[in-house]
Design a protein around this motif. Structure first.
Motif, PDB file in Angstrom:
ATOM      1  N   LEU A 255      63.053  10.690  10.300  1.00  0.00           N
ATOM      2  CA  LEU A 255      63.866   9.808   9.495  1.00  0.00           C
ATOM      3  C   LEU A 255      63.753  10.224   8.178  1.00  0.00           C
ATOM      4  O   LEU A 255      64.819  10.546   7.542  1.00  0.00           O
ATOM      5  CB  LEU A 255      63.473   8.361   9.437  1.00  0.00           C
ATOM      6  CG  LEU A 255      63.704   7.565  10.844  1.00  0.00           C
ATOM      7  CD1 LEU A 255      63.038   6.071  10.875  1.00  0.00           C
ATOM      8  CD2 LEU A 255      65.352   7.586  10.810  1.00  0.00           C
ATOM      9  N   PHE A 256      62.405  10.695   7.782  1.00  0.00           N
ATOM     10  CA  PHE A 256      62.405  11.383   6.303  1.00  0.00           C
ATOM     11  C   PHE A 256      63.137  12.660   6.152  1.00  0.00           C
ATOM     12  O   PHE A 256      63.763  13.068   5.229  1.00  0.00           O
ATOM     13  CB  PHE A 256      61.060  11.522   6.149  1.00  0.00           C
ATOM     14  CG  PHE A 256      60.700  12.607   5.042  1.00  0.00           C
ATOM     15  CD1 PHE A 256      60.948  12.266   3.828  1.00  0.00           C
ATOM     16  CD2 PHE A 256      60.699  14.106   5.273  1.00  0.00           C
ATOM     17  CE1 PHE A 256      60.670  13.285   2.633  1.00  0.00           C
ATOM     18  CE2 PHE A 256      60.243  14.815   4.099  1.00  0.00           C
ATOM     19  CZ  PHE A 256      60.380  14.464   2.910  1.00  0.00           C
ATOM     20  N   LEU A 257      63.106  13.559   7.198  1.00  0.00           N
ATOM     21  CA  LEU A 257      63.881  14.754   7.174  1.00  0.00           C
ATOM     22  C   LEU A 257      65.364  14.442   7.127  1.00  0.00           C
ATOM     23  O   LEU A 257      66.204  15.232   6.422  1.00  0.00           O
ATOM     24  CB  LEU A 257      63.596  15.580   8.507  1.00  0.00           C
ATOM     25  CG  LEU A 257      64.208  17.095   8.792  1.00  0.00           C
ATOM     26  CD1 LEU A 257      63.483  17.992   7.838  1.00  0.00           C
ATOM     27  CD2 LEU A 257      64.188  17.408  10.042  1.00  0.00           C
ATOM     28  N   LEU A 258      65.968  13.447   7.675  1.00  0.00           N
ATOM     29  CA  LEU A 258      67.352  12.898   7.696  1.00  0.00           C
ATOM     30  C   LEU A 258      67.581  12.853   6.036  1.00  0.00           C
ATOM     31  O   LEU A 258      68.627  13.077   5.557  1.00  0.00           O
ATOM     32  CB  LEU A 258      67.872  11.994   8.521  1.00  0.00           C
ATOM     33  CG  LEU A 258      69.059  11.536   8.525  1.00  0.00           C
ATOM     34  CD1 LEU A 258      70.013  12.552   8.662  1.00  0.00           C
ATOM     35  CD2 LEU A 258      69.408  10.401   9.378  1.00  0.00           C
TER      36      LEU A 258
ATOM     37  N   GLY B 145      51.566  10.603   7.068  1.00  0.00           N
ATOM     38  CA  GLY B 145      52.341  10.797   8.280  1.00  0.00           C
ATOM     39  C   GLY B 145      52.253  12.369   8.860  1.00  0.00           C
ATOM     40  O   GLY B 145      52.224  12.628   9.724  1.00  0.00           O
ATOM     41  N   VAL B 146      52.622  13.282   7.693  1.00  0.00           N
ATOM     42  CA  VAL B 146      52.483  14.622   8.222  1.00  0.00           C
ATOM     43  C   VAL B 146      51.125  15.038   8.821  1.00  0.00           C
ATOM     44  O   VAL B 146      51.041  15.685   9.709  1.00  0.00           O
ATOM     45  CB  VAL B 146      52.904  15.415   6.939  1.00  0.00           C
ATOM     46  CG1 VAL B 146      52.414  16.836   6.927  1.00  0.00           C
ATOM     47  CG2 VAL B 146      54.327  15.231   6.311  1.00  0.00           C
TER      48      VAL B 146
ATOM     49  N   ILE C  23      69.596  20.585  16.518  1.00  0.00           N
ATOM     50  CA  ILE C  23      70.293  21.642  16.055  1.00  0.00           C
ATOM     51  C   ILE C  23      71.045  21.533  14.780  1.00  0.00           C
ATOM     52  O   ILE C  23      71.173  22.415  13.840  1.00  0.00           O
ATOM     53  CB  ILE C  23      71.390  21.986  16.955  1.00  0.00           C
ATOM     54  CG1 ILE C  23      70.844  22.290  18.464  1.00  0.00           C
ATOM     55  CG2 ILE C  23      72.576  23.000  16.442  1.00  0.00           C
ATOM     56  CD1 ILE C  23      71.640  22.228  19.473  1.00  0.00           C
ATOM     57  N   ILE C  24      71.844  20.492  14.365  1.00  0.00           N
ATOM     58  CA  ILE C  24      72.712  20.563  13.167  1.00  0.00           C
ATOM     59  C   ILE C  24      71.790  20.146  11.821  1.00  0.00           C
ATOM     60  O   ILE C  24      72.146  20.864  10.825  1.00  0.00           O
ATOM     61  CB  ILE C  24      73.630  19.049  13.183  1.00  0.00           C
ATOM     62  CG1 ILE C  24      74.417  19.147  14.571  1.00  0.00           C
ATOM     63  CG2 ILE C  24      74.191  18.822  11.731  1.00  0.00           C
ATOM     64  CD1 ILE C  24      75.281  17.926  14.928  1.00  0.00           C
ATOM     65  N   ILE C  25      70.639  19.414  11.810  1.00  0.00           N
ATOM     66  CA  ILE C  25      70.120  19.323  10.817  1.00  0.00           C
ATOM     67  C   ILE C  25      69.246  20.541  10.265  1.00  0.00           C
ATOM     68  O   ILE C  25      69.418  20.885   8.985  1.00  0.00           O
ATOM     69  CB  ILE C  25      68.919  17.998  10.784  1.00  0.00           C
ATOM     70  CG1 ILE C  25      69.910  16.652  11.070  1.00  0.00           C
ATOM     71  CG2 ILE C  25      68.095  17.899   9.580  1.00  0.00           C
ATOM     72  CD1 ILE C  25      70.692  16.480  10.158  1.00  0.00           C
TER      73      ILE C  25
END
Length: 220
Positions: free
Chosen positions: A24-27, A67-68, A202-204
């Motif tokens: 979620l954070f990455l998005l 979290g990481v 793939i997309i992100i």
């Protein structure tokens, strides 16, 4: 209950939940960074908000760092446990027959992603802390775009950045979907969820690669 919390299942569920949180954070991170491609002002506005908002800086940022760390530590713990389980002399373990290449090499793709995160923190988070708390510069809401573009003028850094996101894609291709399986998500919607996780994996990462290459090429 205490036995469950110490079990492999509990560890896998915890690993899955921390992974979904990071997804979620990455998005969110991608969404903000992608605005730099088409609007300098919007990127500056969003980055300034994230860099000065009390909730983000004092609560969400420490939770993210935890979290990481938790996700990678738990990954190492599970990998060590799995390797120990395989070292049984009277059982011949054939990983290739029982799992995919991505599944068997999650620890290595994870290590590459971890190395990238260290570089990313060094490139962006540490300078941000120095700017605000060491050098005590006045607030400048227009500085973020220029700082981002400057980081993508070094071809070696851009190449490392792109390679890291290739490994992140490989990590997500297995890890994202397996997170739902670890939490018992196995119903009529599972196939659709699997398709969404593959598309995301793939997309992100490709989107992040595009951002890096766009700013590098656009400022040659």
């Amino acid at each position: 209950m205490g036995g469950f919390l110490k079990s492999s299942i509990a560890k896998k569920v915890a690993m899955a939940l921390s992974g979904l949180f990071l997804v979620l954070f990455l998005l969110q991170h991608f969404t903000i960074n992608f605005t730099s491609v088409f609007s300098e002002d919007l990127f500056n506005e969003l980055s300034h908000f994230m860099g000065t908002n009390f909730l983000v800086q004092s609560i969400l940022q420490p939770v993210l760092i935890f979290g990481v760390i938790f996700h990678f530590v738990m990954g190492f713990v599970l990998e060590a446990k799995n390797r120990g389980a395989r070292n049984v002399k009277y059982v011949k373990y054939n990983g290739g027959a029982n799992s995919s290449w991505m599944s068997r090499n999650m620890i290595y793709s994870g290590l590459v992603v971890l190395a990238f995160l260290v570089l990313h923190f060094y490139d962006f988070w540490v300078p941000e802390l120095v700017h605000k708390y060491v050098e005590s510069h006045p607030e400048d809401a227009s500085r973020y775009y220029g700082e981002l573009v400057a980081k993508f003028q070094d071809p070696i850094r851009v190449a490392a950045y792109c390679l890291s996101f290739v490994f992140l894609s490989l990590h997500l291709l297995h890890g994202f979907s397996s997170s739902f399986q670890s939490m018992g998500w196995n119903n009529k919607y599972a196939k659709g969820v699997r398709g969404l996780t593959v598309a995301y994996a793939i997309i992100i990462p490709l989107g992040f690669i595009f951002i890096a290459l766009f700013h590098y090429i656009n400022n040659l």
